[in-house]
Scaffold this active site. Sequence first.
Site, PDB file in Angstrom:
ATOM      1  N   ILE A 112     -25.308  39.687  59.570  1.00 38.76           N
ATOM      2  CA  ILE A 112     -26.076  40.918  58.788  1.00 38.76           C
ATOM      3  C   ILE A 112     -26.488  42.017  59.687  1.00 38.76           C
ATOM      4  CG2 ILE A 112     -26.244  39.657  56.659  1.00 38.76           C
ATOM      5  CD1 ILE A 112     -29.370  39.627  57.487  1.00 38.76           C
ATOM      6  N   SER A 157     -36.413  32.395  59.907  1.00 36.49           N
ATOM      7  CA  SER A 157     -37.317  31.856  58.995  1.00 36.49           C
ATOM      8  C   SER A 157     -38.827  30.999  59.525  1.00 36.49           C
ATOM      9  CB  SER A 157     -36.862  31.001  57.871  1.00 36.49           C
ATOM     10  OG  SER A 157     -36.362  29.685  58.631  1.00 36.49           O
ATOM     11  N   THR A 188     -40.951  35.391  50.607  1.00 35.76           N
ATOM     12  CA  THR A 188     -41.688  34.304  50.900  1.00 35.76           C
ATOM     13  C   THR A 188     -43.401  34.719  50.462  1.00 35.76           C
ATOM     14  OG1 THR A 188     -43.149  33.248  52.812  1.00 35.76           O
ATOM     15  CG2 THR A 188     -41.990  35.192  53.197  1.00 35.76           C
ATOM     16  N   ASP A 189     -44.264  33.851  50.139  1.00 36.14           N
ATOM     17  CA  ASP A 189     -45.645  34.165  49.911  1.00 36.14           C
ATOM     18  C   ASP A 189     -46.553  34.489  50.988  1.00 36.14           C
ATOM     19  OD1 ASP A 189     -45.710  31.728  51.047  1.00 36.14           O
ATOM     20  OD2 ASP A 189     -47.006  30.728  49.552  1.00 36.14           O
ATOM     21  N   GLU A 190     -45.753  34.332  52.277  1.00 29.20           N
ATOM     22  CA  GLU A 190     -46.517  34.641  53.391  1.00 29.20           C
ATOM     23  C   GLU A 190     -46.791  36.316  53.678  1.00 29.20           C
ATOM     24  OE1 GLU A 190     -45.662  32.094  56.944  1.00 29.20           O
ATOM     25  OE2 GLU A 190     -44.636  30.717  55.620  1.00 29.20           O
ATOM     26  N   TYR A 214     -43.292  36.676  61.603  1.00 29.87           N
ATOM     27  CA  TYR A 214     -42.396  36.433  60.571  1.00 29.87           C
ATOM     28  C   TYR A 214     -42.727  36.786  59.179  1.00 29.87           C
ATOM     29  CZ  TYR A 214     -40.468  33.505  56.647  1.00 29.87           C
ATOM     30  OH  TYR A 214     -40.110  33.130  55.415  1.00 29.87           O
ATOM     31  N   LYS A 251     -40.539  39.922  56.939  1.00 30.05           N
ATOM     32  CA  LYS A 251     -40.323  39.607  55.485  1.00 30.05           C
ATOM     33  C   LYS A 251     -41.073  40.691  54.653  1.00 30.05           C
ATOM     34  CE  LYS A 251     -38.216  36.820  53.928  1.00 30.05           C
ATOM     35  NZ  LYS A 251     -36.670  36.569  53.658  1.00 30.05           N
ATOM     36  N   ASN A 275     -44.139  27.418  50.281  1.00 32.27           N
ATOM     37  CA  ASN A 275     -43.343  26.479  51.280  1.00 32.27           C
ATOM     38  C   ASN A 275     -42.581  25.540  50.457  1.00 32.27           C
ATOM     39  OD1 ASN A 275     -45.856  27.383  52.897  1.00 32.27           O
ATOM     40  ND2 ASN A 275     -44.926  25.966  54.237  1.00 32.27           N
ATOM     41  N   ASP A 334     -54.219  25.192  68.178  1.00 32.72           N
ATOM     42  CA  ASP A 334     -53.734  25.553  66.832  1.00 32.72           C
ATOM     43  C   ASP A 334     -52.443  26.775  67.075  1.00 32.72           C
ATOM     44  OD1 ASP A 334     -53.777  26.111  64.160  1.00 32.72           O
ATOM     45  OD2 ASP A 334     -55.815  26.762  64.198  1.00 32.72           O
ATOM     46  N   GLY A 339     -53.135  32.730  65.121  1.00 30.81           N
ATOM     47  CA  GLY A 339     -53.203  33.673  64.067  1.00 30.81           C
ATOM     48  C   GLY A 339     -52.751  32.692  62.998  1.00 30.81           C
ATOM     49  N   TYR A 345     -13.315  27.294  59.642  1.00 29.92           N
ATOM     50  CA  TYR A 345     -13.421  28.559  58.935  1.00 29.92           C
ATOM     51  C   TYR A 345     -12.714  29.581  60.001  1.00 29.92           C
ATOM     52  CZ  TYR A 345     -17.210  28.752  62.146  1.00 29.92           C
ATOM     53  OH  TYR A 345     -17.798  28.561  63.220  1.00 29.92           O
TER      54      TYR A 345
HETATM   55  P1  NAD Z   1     -33.274  28.708  57.281  1.00 25.48           P
HETATM   56  O1  NAD Z   1     -33.612  29.198  58.626  1.00 25.48           O
HETATM   57  O2  NAD Z   1     -33.083  27.360  57.067  1.00 25.48           O
HETATM   58  O3  NAD Z   1     -31.797  29.337  57.148  1.00 25.48           O
HETATM   59  C1  NAD Z   1     -31.632  30.701  57.306  1.00 25.48           C
HETATM   60  C2  NAD Z   1     -30.082  30.844  57.421  1.00 25.48           C
HETATM   61  O4  NAD Z   1     -29.661  32.198  57.555  1.00 25.48           O
HETATM   62  C3  NAD Z   1     -29.244  30.151  58.184  1.00 25.48           C
HETATM   63  O5  NAD Z   1     -28.190  29.467  57.716  1.00 25.48           O
HETATM   64  C4  NAD Z   1     -29.012  31.079  59.282  1.00 25.48           C
HETATM   65  O6  NAD Z   1     -27.529  30.647  60.193  1.00 25.48           O
HETATM   66  C5  NAD Z   1     -28.631  32.283  58.414  1.00 25.48           C
HETATM   67  N1  NAD Z   1     -28.696  33.478  59.304  1.00 25.48           N
HETATM   68  C6  NAD Z   1     -29.737  33.814  60.230  1.00 25.48           C
HETATM   69  N2  NAD Z   1     -29.688  35.023  60.847  1.00 25.48           N
HETATM   70  C7  NAD Z   1     -28.551  35.537  60.300  1.00 25.48           C
HETATM   71  C8  NAD Z   1     -27.697  36.774  60.425  1.00 25.48           C
HETATM   72  N3  NAD Z   1     -28.342  37.717  61.089  1.00 25.48           N
HETATM   73  N4  NAD Z   1     -26.764  37.011  59.709  1.00 25.48           N
HETATM   74  C9  NAD Z   1     -26.381  36.250  58.877  1.00 25.48           C
HETATM   75  N5  NAD Z   1     -27.113  34.948  58.703  1.00 25.48           N
HETATM   76  C10 NAD Z   1     -28.151  34.599  59.425  1.00 25.48           C
HETATM   77  O7  NAD Z   1     -34.291  29.426  56.120  1.00 25.48           O
HETATM   78  P2  NAD Z   1     -34.710  28.758  55.039  1.00 25.48           P
HETATM   79  O8  NAD Z   1     -35.863  28.157  54.981  1.00 25.48           O
HETATM   80  O9  NAD Z   1     -33.522  28.383  54.190  1.00 25.48           O
HETATM   81  O10 NAD Z   1     -35.159  30.018  53.984  1.00 25.48           O
HETATM   82  C11 NAD Z   1     -34.198  31.189  53.414  1.00 25.48           C
HETATM   83  C12 NAD Z   1     -34.912  32.122  52.880  1.00 25.48           C
HETATM   84  O11 NAD Z   1     -35.940  31.909  52.157  1.00 25.48           O
HETATM   85  C13 NAD Z   1     -35.286  33.239  53.914  1.00 25.48           C
HETATM   86  O12 NAD Z   1     -35.256  34.412  53.497  1.00 25.48           O
HETATM   87  C14 NAD Z   1     -36.965  32.770  53.670  1.00 25.48           C
HETATM   88  O13 NAD Z   1     -37.389  33.864  54.359  1.00 25.48           O
HETATM   89  C15 NAD Z   1     -37.087  32.499  52.461  1.00 25.48           C
HETATM   90  N6  NAD Z   1     -38.281  31.537  52.258  1.00 25.48           N
HETATM   91  C16 NAD Z   1     -38.240  30.448  52.719  1.00 25.48           C
HETATM   92  C17 NAD Z   1     -39.250  29.401  52.470  1.00 25.48           C
HETATM   93  C18 NAD Z   1     -39.248  28.061  53.167  1.00 25.48           C
HETATM   94  O14 NAD Z   1     -40.499  27.203  52.845  1.00 25.48           O
HETATM   95  N7  NAD Z   1     -38.370  27.526  53.826  1.00 25.48           N
HETATM   96  C19 NAD Z   1     -40.226  29.715  51.358  1.00 25.48           C
HETATM   97  C20 NAD Z   1     -40.017  31.213  50.738  1.00 25.48           C
HETATM   98  C21 NAD Z   1     -39.123  31.791  51.165  1.00 25.48           C
HETATM   99  P1  TYD Z   2     -44.055  25.328  58.755  1.00 19.60           P
HETATM  100  O1  TYD Z   2     -43.362  24.178  58.302  1.00 19.60           O
HETATM  101  O2  TYD Z   2     -43.870  25.458  60.172  1.00 19.60           O
HETATM  102  O3  TYD Z   2     -44.338  26.200  57.543  1.00 19.60           O
HETATM  103  P2  TYD Z   2     -45.291  27.608  57.466  1.00 19.60           P
HETATM  104  O4  TYD Z   2     -45.663  27.927  58.949  1.00 19.60           O
HETATM  105  O5  TYD Z   2     -44.123  28.793  57.151  1.00 19.60           O
HETATM  106  O6  TYD Z   2     -46.139  27.373  56.517  1.00 19.60           O
HETATM  107  O7  TYD Z   2     -45.827  24.701  58.890  1.00 19.60           O
HETATM  108  C1  TYD Z   2     -46.344  24.369  57.704  1.00 19.60           C
HETATM  109  C2  TYD Z   2     -47.849  24.009  58.284  1.00 19.60           C
HETATM  110  O8  TYD Z   2     -47.998  22.953  58.839  1.00 19.60           O
HETATM  111  C3  TYD Z   2     -48.574  25.197  58.935  1.00 19.60           C
HETATM  112  O9  TYD Z   2     -49.933  25.442  58.521  1.00 19.60           O
HETATM  113  C4  TYD Z   2     -48.333  25.004  60.383  1.00 19.60           C
HETATM  114  C5  TYD Z   2     -48.311  23.419  60.237  1.00 19.60           C
HETATM  115  N1  TYD Z   2     -47.721  22.746  61.225  1.00 19.60           N
HETATM  116  C6  TYD Z   2     -48.322  21.647  62.048  1.00 19.60           C
HETATM  117  O10 TYD Z   2     -49.511  21.353  61.878  1.00 19.60           O
HETATM  118  N2  TYD Z   2     -47.492  21.058  63.101  1.00 19.60           N
HETATM  119  C7  TYD Z   2     -46.172  21.184  63.336  1.00 19.60           C
HETATM  120  O11 TYD Z   2     -45.502  20.601  64.208  1.00 19.60           O
HETATM  121  C8  TYD Z   2     -45.650  22.246  62.405  1.00 19.60           C
HETATM  122  C9  TYD Z   2     -44.096  22.705  62.572  1.00 19.60           C
HETATM  123  C10 TYD Z   2     -46.384  22.925  61.572  1.00 19.60           C
END
Ligand code: NAD
Ligand code: TYD
Length: 353
Positions: free
Chosen positions: A60, A85, A133-135, A159, A163, A188, A289, A292, A350
């Site tokens: 993209i 992500s 995301t809620d972040e 991150y 977003k 999450n 930790d 941030g 593909y």
């Molecule tokens: P992920 O990292 O597992 O997957 C991201 C996908 O995007 C991958 O398949 C990757 O190949 C593709 N991608 C990355 N860069 C790209 C590019 N430049 N062009 C095309 N494709 C690309 O992420 P996820 O955890 O499945 O999250 C998906 C979406 O949901 C994200 O937008 C994230 O911000 C949002 N989100 C995630 C969570 C969570 O807990 N994981 C929560 C809320 C929102």
């Molecule tokens: P993560 O799964 O990376 O999601 P996010 O940072 O987007 O919330 O982390 C979830 C929580 O777990 C976050 O508070 C960071 C913490 N964490 C650990 O304590 N140890 C780890 O190895 C990882 C990856 C995360």
Amino acid sequence: MKLLITGGAGFIGSHVVRLFVTKYPEYQIYNLDALTYAGNLANLSDIEHLPNYTFIKGDITDAKFLEDMFAELELDGVIHLAAESHVDRSITDPMSFVMTNVVGTVNLLNAAKNSWASSASGFEGKRFYHVSTDEVFGSLHNPEDFFTEETAYDPQSPYSASKAASDHFVRAYGNTYKLPVVLSNCSNNYGPNHFPEKLIPLMIHNIQTSKPLPVYGKGENVRDWLFVVDHARAIDAVFHKGKEGETYNIGGFNEWKNIDIVNLLCQIMDRKLGRPEGTSAQLITYVTDRAGHDLRYAIDAHKIMNELGWEPSLQFEEGLEKTVDWFLSNQTWLDNVTSGAYQSYYQGMYTNR
Ligand code: NAD
Ligand code: TYD
């Protein structure tokens, strides 16, 4: 309906693609993914043969590629999930987050706007949905507070800043060009296909292989966890029933301290692996930790529940059991991901566009 889903080879995207391809056989679903380290086509091996599914490898950040693809496919809708992500990666390499999450999203907005504006029906019947995301709301400090759709943005990590920027661009295109947009901000996720760099799958993998379980800081940080299939169901509801220009918060009213999740996973895994109780908990290691580190996230999901009739289907303990079972019975998936084999496995299946 010709629908583009971006990031469909990733964790959440794969569940969204599966839901849409199977629930709406009359839709033509195009999964656009660059297959970064987070993209894994094995996540979709069960549905890749279906006639209404097409995979497109593409990035993209490439505006010309997107413009050509929109011209060729004549899409009606976009569900945009492609993103970098992982918060820890954003701390070491913020620019890749700017490129994909901000520049990539604006490229996609431009491609949709330009192609739809020049089509016979214009923006009529079109929809651009940004999954966020809620972040973006930052960190909660008062235990009574929740993120609502009115909470001001206050992103704290590279991150979440990327977003937040992409959310602002999506709303700006809705306001300025009247592009029909809708957004959601989810808590999450956890479940099958979760990449083992994130807390829950990393802990499952390390418990299984008896490696240290790295808990950041004191493990007191709180996250609000939702089973990924419930997020996919919410995305279906927002895409089909959400009001144009609106935002929906998605969450399970399910707050957990990190250390409590790690302990629960240790108990579940000891039972499933036939280890004496308390064995896995000895692997818990408190580490430096995250810079941030946001203290607490918690979503108020009343709007989507009341207006769109969505609600989570699984309790956390049940979802976590399901998740552990999935990882234990999909050892090849995990082995291929941890060895890196997944990145070459599907080459040749593909056509590069
Ligand atoms: P992920 O990292 O597992 O997957 C991201 C996908 O995007 C991958 O398949 C990757 O190949 C593709 N991608 C990355 N860069 C790209 C590019 N430049 N062009 C095309 N494709 C690309 O992420 P996820 O955890 O499945 O999250 C998906 C979406 O949901 C994200 O937008 C994230 O911000 C949002 N989100 C995630 C969570 C969570 O807990 N994981 C929560 C809320 C929102
Ligand atoms: P993560 O799964 O990376 O999601 P996010 O940072 O987007 O919330 O982390 C979830 C929580 O777990 C976050 O508070 C960071 C913490 N964490 C650990 O304590 N140890 C780890 O190895 C990882 C990856 C995360």
